[in-house]
Design an enzyme around this catalytic site. Structure first.
Site, mmCIF file in Angstrom:
data_model
loop_
_atom_site.group_PDB
_atom_site.id
_atom_site.type_symbol
_atom_site.label_atom_id
_atom_site.label_comp_id
_atom_site.label_asym_id
_atom_site.label_seq_id
_atom_site.Cartn_x
_atom_site.Cartn_y
_atom_site.Cartn_z
ATOM 1 N N GLY A 1 0.846 -1.193 0.000
ATOM 2 C CA GLY A 1 0.000 0.000 0.000
ATOM 3 C C GLY A 1 0.873 1.231 0.000
ATOM 4 O O GLY A 1 2.074 1.136 0.232
ATOM 5 N N CYS B 1 5.441 -6.180 1.283
ATOM 6 C CA CYS B 1 5.839 -4.775 1.234
ATOM 7 C C CYS B 1 5.284 -4.009 2.445
ATOM 8 O O CYS B 1 5.765 -4.206 3.550
ATOM 9 C CB CYS B 1 5.411 -4.154 -0.089
ATOM 10 S SG CYS B 1 6.165 -2.548 -0.372
ATOM 11 N N TYR B 2 4.268 -3.190 2.270
ATOM 12 C CA TYR B 2 3.703 -2.485 3.427
ATOM 13 C C TYR B 2 3.248 -3.481 4.492
ATOM 14 O O TYR B 2 3.432 -3.260 5.694
ATOM 15 C CB TYR B 2 2.526 -1.601 3.001
ATOM 16 C CG TYR B 2 1.838 -0.929 4.175
ATOM 17 C CD1 TYR B 2 2.370 0.229 4.738
ATOM 18 C CD2 TYR B 2 0.696 -1.486 4.757
ATOM 19 C CE1 TYR B 2 1.777 0.829 5.830
ATOM 20 C CE2 TYR B 2 0.094 -0.899 5.851
ATOM 21 C CZ TYR B 2 0.644 0.263 6.392
ATOM 22 O OH TYR B 2 0.054 0.840 7.470
ATOM 23 N N HIS C 1 7.572 -7.650 -4.118
ATOM 24 C CA HIS C 1 6.209 -8.019 -4.537
ATOM 25 C C HIS C 1 6.189 -9.370 -5.254
ATOM 26 O O HIS C 1 6.493 -9.440 -6.439
ATOM 27 C CB HIS C 1 5.634 -6.935 -5.448
ATOM 28 C CG HIS C 1 5.287 -5.690 -4.702
ATOM 29 N ND1 HIS C 1 4.045 -5.481 -4.148
ATOM 30 C CD2 HIS C 1 6.033 -4.615 -4.378
ATOM 31 C CE1 HIS C 1 4.041 -4.318 -3.525
ATOM 32 N NE2 HIS C 1 5.228 -3.765 -3.646
ATOM 33 N N GLU D 1 3.635 -10.983 -6.056
ATOM 34 C CA GLU D 1 2.397 -11.119 -6.839
ATOM 35 C C GLU D 1 2.498 -10.505 -8.228
ATOM 36 O O GLU D 1 1.565 -10.594 -8.996
ATOM 37 C CB GLU D 1 1.228 -10.493 -6.060
ATOM 38 C CG GLU D 1 1.137 -8.968 -6.097
ATOM 39 C CD GLU D 1 2.074 -8.237 -5.126
ATOM 40 O OE1 GLU D 1 3.068 -8.834 -4.677
ATOM 41 O OE2 GLU D 1 1.817 -7.048 -4.862
ATOM 42 N N ASP E 1 -13.376 -8.689 -22.002
ATOM 43 C CA ASP E 1 -14.130 -8.627 -20.749
ATOM 44 C C ASP E 1 -15.636 -8.552 -20.984
ATOM 45 O O ASP E 1 -16.404 -9.357 -20.457
ATOM 46 C CB ASP E 1 -13.689 -7.426 -19.895
ATOM 47 C CG ASP E 1 -12.180 -7.344 -19.739
ATOM 48 O OD1 ASP E 1 -11.538 -8.402 -19.878
ATOM 49 O OD2 ASP E 1 -11.665 -6.250 -19.491
ATOM 50 N N LYS F 1 -7.167 -10.418 -15.762
ATOM 51 C CA LYS F 1 -7.292 -10.605 -17.212
ATOM 52 C C LYS F 1 -6.995 -12.038 -17.675
ATOM 53 O O LYS F 1 -7.716 -12.586 -18.504
ATOM 54 C CB LYS F 1 -6.323 -9.641 -17.897
ATOM 55 C CG LYS F 1 -6.616 -9.404 -19.347
ATOM 56 C CD LYS F 1 -7.774 -8.459 -19.447
ATOM 57 C CE LYS F 1 -7.980 -7.852 -20.781
ATOM 58 N NZ LYS F 1 -8.951 -6.751 -20.689
#
Ligand code: XMP
Length: 460
Positions: free
Chosen positions: A18, A45-46, A119, A121, A177, A316
């Site tokens: 964040g 991270c945060y 990160h 992710e 989408d 996606k």
């Protein structure tokens, strides 16, 4: 409250990254009792800094902000870094650091508490999937039972139940989408669906015609196409602020829908192809608003339909898998994402018919040349941007004072982070020479070599 979290019986908790510093006023926090609840926790991270802070560590500004690639050396793999090769490339994006432990990862295996400064992710941490796998399977005991087929079945059932006998209007953009949303609705409610494609005049070359030719036959008389390009252009006149463009386009979309829908009878719901990154990047929860995606934040509040957003929890790549399972054509499933506000956010400055022509022509050349060089499939997105600034050039012994076109091409699979694509020089050279020669009003071609972060993929 910890009691509420525990009552949900989560298999694990991930404390995400964040924009805050743990010491900042109003920084997101949590009750340290959660660490004693027996639930595996991974801080990223945060989240990693917050864990250190709450567990008695000291977090301080790292002095220098660290963005981009950093190699991490694995000294003790423990559970979290099991099967991760050392050194491993990671993606960092932070200012603060955990002081006592100038390390990239920490663990308390007894309590299953883990933290990583980088990160895992994002796509640019190649060992990230292994780390998340270790946390989910080895620490949390998850088994991986999410499959596109199960999602389709479950979503169709949920849509049927929620919609009942009511009618649904689904906005179609031609991208994957909204096509997936329309197909799910087609299966769930059949004739109660009307899919509407609004051409806002901000699409790429020949795109509107392609959308109509592909989706028209599939949906038959439940497909309606509307040309509203003049209204959009008119409302965008004189507007240069990116967020204002987005909000005007979002609002004009809905007003056009409403006007058209009047003629089609009563609808209770409107369906959108909103994805999870749209939700996050539009400031859902406590993340900072980077840009308001027009299909989320740009919608007027007095809209008279209820929203259906069946893909709201997906990324996606998951939507593409679902599209394939639903039997959608390859050209839709693997189509490059295109922002809802279209070329309006690829024109820096006011949107005019002349600038749209320039950016469309340049974009078409870019795509032809990338295709010819066999590079298209390797790029997640590639496009041209028009910038409202002029520079001096010389053509045929004449001075020119004209606009630049900026080329952007990126690789990514999650669109949350991206790297600029290394296109061979000779391909760039032929693209640039064709654009300057074939597109009137352009005397310079630039190539954007910034990753995301710190830039975003689109320019606005
Ligand atoms: P950024 O520019 O935020 O883009 O790095 C991430 C991805 O989202 C697309 N994008 C949008 N899609 N409405 C959309 O439907 C929008 O307003 C919008 N803005 C950006 C962008 O093309 C990229 O794939």
């Amino acid at each position: 409250p910890v009691e509420e979290l525990v009552a949900e019986q989560p298999k694990g908790i991930i404390l995400s990254g964040g924009p805050s510093s743990v010491y900042a006023e109003g920084a997101p926090g949590l009750d340290p009792k959660i660490f004693e609840a027996g639930i595996p926790i991974l801080g990223i991270c945060y989240g990693h800094q917050l864990m250190a802070h709450l567990l008695g560590g000291e977090v301080a500004p790292g002095g220098q902000r660290e963005y981009g690639h950093t190699n991490v050396e694995v000294i003790d793999p423990d559970l979290l870094l099991k099967d991760v090769a050392s050194p491993c490339q990671t993606w960092m994006s932070h200012g603060d650091l955990v002081q006592q432990a100038p390390v990239a990862a920490m663990a308390d295996t007894d309590r299953h508490l883990y933290g990583v400064q980088f990160h895992p992710e994002v796509q640019h941490t190649p060992c990230g999937p292994q780390i998340l796998h270790n946390f989910l399977y080895r620490a949390c005991g998850c088994t991986g039972s999410w499959h596109p087929a199960a999602f389709i079945k479950q979503t169709i059932a949920q849509l049927r139940q929620r919609i009942g006998d009511d009618r649904v209007l689904c906005g179609i953009s031609g991208g994957v989408d909204s096509a997936v949303v329309a197909s799910l609705l087609d299966r769930a409610i059949g004739d109660q669906l009307t899919a509407m494609f609004i051409d806002h005049g901000l699409l790429r070359q020949n795109e509107a015609a392609q959308v109509i030719a592909t989706l028209g036959p599939r949906l038959g008389n439940r497909f309606v196409a509307v040309d509203a390009s003049q209204q959009f252009l008119q409302r965008l006149q004189g507007v240069t602020d990116p967020e204002q463009k987005r909000s005007i386009i979002g609002e004009t979309f809905i007003r056009t829908f409403e006007a058209q829908a009047e003629m089609l009878g009563e609808f209770r719901y409107i369906a959108h192809g909103t994805l999870y990154p749209d939700v996050i990047e539009s400031g859902g929860g406590s993340t900072a608003t980077i840009k308001t995606h027009h299909n989320v934040g740009g919608l007027p509040e007095d809209m008279r339909w209820e929203n259906l957003e069946p893909l709201r929890r997906l990324f996606k790549d998951e939507v593409r898998e679902i599209g394939t399972q639903l039997g959608l054509p390859e050209e839709i499933v693997n189509r490059q994402p295109f922002p809802g506000p279209g070329l309006a956010v690829r024109i820096v400055g006011e949107v005019t018919a002349e600038r749209l022509e320039i950016v469309r022509a340049a974009d078409a050349i870019l795509h032809q040349e990338l295709q010819a060089a066999g590079l298209s499939e390797r790029l997640a997105q590639s496009f041209a941007i028009f910038a409202d600034l002029q520079s001096v050039g010389v053509m045929g012994d004449e001075r020119t004072y004209a606009y630049p076109v900026i080329l952007r091409a990126v690789t990514t699979s999650d669109y949350m982070t991206a790297d600029w694509a290394r296109i061979p020089d000779e391909v760039l050279a032929s693209i640039a020479s064709r654009i300057v020669n074939e597109v009137a009003g352009v005397n310079r071609v630039l190539y954007d070599i910034t990753s995301k972060p710190p830039a975003t993929i689109e320019w606005e």
